[in-house]
Design a protein around this motif. Sequence first.
Motif, PDB file in Angstrom:
ATOM      1  N   GLN A 111       0.814  -1.212   0.000  1.00 28.23           N
ATOM      2  CA  GLN A 111       0.000   0.000   0.000  1.00 28.23           C
ATOM      3  C   GLN A 111       0.856   1.275   0.000  1.00 28.23           C
ATOM      4  N   PRO A 112       1.863   1.392   0.861  1.00 26.27           N
ATOM      5  CA  PRO A 112       2.714   2.582   0.769  1.00 26.27           C
ATOM      6  C   PRO A 112       3.411   2.698  -0.586  1.00 26.27           C
ATOM      7  N   GLY A 113       3.773   1.566  -1.178  1.00 26.88           N
ATOM      8  CA  GLY A 113       4.392   1.599  -2.504  1.00 26.88           C
ATOM      9  C   GLY A 113       3.456   2.190  -3.548  1.00 26.88           C
ATOM     10  N   LEU A 114       2.193   1.800  -3.493  1.00 27.29           N
ATOM     11  CA  LEU A 114       1.210   2.352  -4.431  1.00 27.29           C
ATOM     12  C   LEU A 114       0.981   3.842  -4.178  1.00 27.29           C
ATOM     13  N   ARG A 115       0.973   4.219  -2.903  1.00 28.22           N
ATOM     14  CA  ARG A 115       0.811   5.647  -2.580  1.00 28.22           C
ATOM     15  C   ARG A 115       1.976   6.467  -3.135  1.00 28.22           C
ATOM     16  N   LEU A 116       3.174   5.895  -3.072  1.00 24.12           N
ATOM     17  CA  LEU A 116       4.339   6.608  -3.598  1.00 24.12           C
ATOM     18  C   LEU A 116       4.234   6.810  -5.111  1.00 24.12           C
ATOM     19  N   LEU A 117       3.679   5.834  -5.813  1.00 21.20           N
ATOM     20  CA  LEU A 117       3.448   6.025  -7.250  1.00 21.20           C
ATOM     21  C   LEU A 117       2.532   7.219  -7.491  1.00 21.20           C
ATOM     22  N   LYS A 118       1.490   7.327  -6.682  1.00 20.41           N
ATOM     23  CA  LYS A 118       0.566   8.451  -6.816  1.00 20.41           C
ATOM     24  C   LYS A 118       1.248   9.769  -6.477  1.00 20.41           C
TER      25      LYS A 118
END
Length: 128
Positions: free
Chosen positions: A35-42
Amino acid sequence: WAIAVLHAMAGSAVSPNVIAYNCAISACAKNAQWQPGLRLLKVMRDANILPNIISCNAAIGGCARCGRLDHALVLFGQIRESELIPNAISYSSTISSCKRGSHWTSAIDLFRRMELDRASPDLMVFNA
């Protein structure tokens, strides 16, 4: 800690770039923090820093590690819709995600798509 480093960079004279984000996303993936990885993409996109294939592959890897097939497939689709070209790592991580979710038909479809895209399967793909 990787996210804290990005925040510290943003608060200093050094702006995070795609390499810094890739490192942070990879750290998240290795620690099963999809989840934090996906947030970083955003966050990257919001900061007008375009994710590259390394960014996307790291995020897919995090999703695969946590058995999040749904998110891995969405990310893989975003790669295909963007100007990026999926590589063997993109395919093997997504196929691994299918394997963990027991979605063999999706894995076989991805393997066939890989052949159609003329992407060369390597040992990593066959092991996935």
